[in-house]
Scaffold this active site. Structure first.
Site, PDB file in Angstrom:
ATOM      1  N   PHE A 136      43.967  14.822  78.032  1.00  0.00           N
ATOM      2  CA  PHE A 136      43.163  14.208  76.894  1.00  0.00           C
ATOM      3  C   PHE A 136      43.766  12.489  77.050  1.00  0.00           C
ATOM      4  O   PHE A 136      44.875  12.303  77.252  1.00  0.00           O
ATOM      5  CB  PHE A 136      43.881  14.633  75.637  1.00  0.00           C
ATOM      6  N   ASP A 221      49.638   8.040  81.579  1.00  0.00           N
ATOM      7  CA  ASP A 221      49.117   8.068  80.185  1.00  0.00           C
ATOM      8  C   ASP A 221      50.388   8.528  79.272  1.00  0.00           C
ATOM      9  O   ASP A 221      50.644   9.748  79.229  1.00  0.00           O
ATOM     10  CB  ASP A 221      47.898   8.775  79.932  1.00  0.00           C
ATOM     11  N   LYS A 250      50.484   5.340  70.032  1.00  0.00           N
ATOM     12  CA  LYS A 250      50.917   6.554  68.890  1.00  0.00           C
ATOM     13  C   LYS A 250      52.196   6.044  68.381  1.00  0.00           C
ATOM     14  O   LYS A 250      52.001   5.132  67.392  1.00  0.00           O
ATOM     15  CB  LYS A 250      50.924   7.779  69.630  1.00  0.00           C
TER      16      LYS A 250
END
Ligand SMILES: *Cc1c(COP(=O)(O)O)cnc(C)c1O
Length: 402
Positions: A136, A221, A250
């Site tokens: 993702f 990532d 995040k």
């Protein structure tokens, strides 16, 4: 407004992009949130691995208030600002990287990474990128194309050209896709949304070697795994495998939107002025928030705390698996990023937990995900695990075969 009114209005006013639970949150403190009807929830989700310092954190509040009182929230990238420069310096020091580009989200950080990798590759006739199934990487066109899951792409075709997928933890499947046109490989050290699947060390080392041999840019990532979540500042430090580019977001702003692309030595001079930009990137308010968590990571006691409670969480999850062997088939993760592989639909367990005052989420189709604030205490972990146990007990009573 009452909670009921907020939810009804939300359903009327928002585009239908989210399948939200019928709860509206009004305030937070520590690792607890309170909904508009006054019900309190212990939080094992942290805004999807965002609220590393929980809620109403004194240091974060003070830094944000001070930044507001300075009169400067945003100045544009036509000028420097000392808050963002300081955050960049700290990131480079903590990661061992050379240069930083600030943006506003994880997807944007990945877009910047793709652009940089292709600018590097195009000079050598290379533009293909290898990503992984079950990964993702976000929801913009570049990042959903990187995301190796059909459900995110379906109906939105055509995707970005030149992106192919290998099997995670399968070096041979990567080797099969490598060609003279491969410019980059992007991988999450632990697949988050895909189901909390940690990479094997030999796999990441193998990818690193391929990239070194073939002059391919390795992108990690770390949007979810970074900023202390793994028990190290970044998860690559846990593996001892350094990427050429790293994306972060995040928890970097602890709730204030911010993303970053970190470039290590190999890629530090690829971008020139005009190549890439974003209006808000390096915004003084968001980088003021980043400075708070980066200072805490540098100081060290937050990471010590994560590692201490991580060991406790792991023990408790293993006990839970021993108690419910038919409901739980695997416990996996690092730091404060753990998953329980379930034999029942995680969404039903999540709903049960919410009813009992615990906010928690699923990952993939089969995994219950534990990503609490990094400041969570052992007693809060005990309390949350008790709630999960209560819900799983209800499941085994309803279906005795489980
Ligand atoms: C959440 C996430 C993203 C996307 O971040 P946004 O801020 O939602 O754009 C990208 N990669 C990973 C690994 C993520 O967990």
């Amino acid at each position: 407004m009452s909670m009921k009114e907020t939810i009804e209005k939300g359903q009327n006013e928002y585009l239908k992009t989210y399948g939200s639970f019928p709860i509206s949150i009004k305030s937070g403190n520590g690792c607890y949130l309170t909904d508009e009807d006054g019900k309190e929830y212990l939080d094992f989700l942290a805004g999807i691995a965002v609220n590393a310092l929980g809620y109403n954190n004194e240091d974060l509040n003070r830094a944000l208030k001070n930044q507001i009182d300075s009169g400067m929230l945003h100045v544009s990238n036509l000028f420097y600002n000392p808050v963002a420069v300081s955050a960049a310096e700290k990131l480079n020091k903590l990661a061992g990287s050379s240069k930083v580009f600030f943006c506003n989200s994880g997807s944007e950080a990945n877009e910047a990474a793709i652009k940089l990798a292709r600018k590097y590759g195009n000079k050598k006739g290379k533009n293909k990128i290898i990503s992984f199934y079950h990964s993702f990487h976000g929801r913009t066109y570049g990042s959903i194309t990187l995301t190796g899951q059909e459900k995110y792409q379906q109906g939105f075709e055509p995707m970005l050209p030149g992106i192919v997928y290998a099997n995670f933890n399968d070096l041979e499947s990567v080797e099969k896709l490598i060609s003279d046109e491969t410019c980059a490989i992007i991988v999450e050290p632990i697949q988050g949304e895909g189901g909390l699947i940690p990479a094997e060390k030999s796999f990441l080392k193998g990818i690193r070697k391929i990239c070194d041999d073939k002059d391919i840019i390795l992108i990690f990532d770390e949007v979810q795994t970074g900023i202390g979540r793994s028990g190290n500042v970044f998860c690559f430090q846990h593996y001892g495998v350094q990427p050429d580019l790293l994306t972060s977001a995040k928890a970097l702003g602890c709730g204030v939107p911010i993303g970053a692309l970190l470039s290590f030595e190999k890629c530090k001079d690829v971008f020139s002025p005009g190549d890439h930009a974003t209006t808000f990137g390096g915004n003084a308010l968001s980088t003021a928030a980043a400075n708070v968590i980066l200072d805490k990571l540098e100081e060290g006691s937050l990471l010590n705390h994560v590692n201490e409670v991580s060991a406790y969480l792991k023990e408790e999850l293993i006990k839970l698996k021993d108690e419910f062997p038919k409901l739980i088939t695997d416990v996996r993760g690092v730091g404060l990023m753990y998953g329980l592989e379930l034999t029942v639909a995680p969404r039903d367990v999540v709903q049960g937990c919410i009813d009992n005052g615990l906010l928690i989420a699923s990952a993939g189709y089969t995994v219950l995900r534990f990503v609490p604030p990094l400041v969570i205490s052992k007693s809060e972990i005990t309390k949350g695990i008790e709630i999960v146990k209560t819900v799983l007990t209800q499941f085994s009573k309803k279906s005795p075969s489980l």
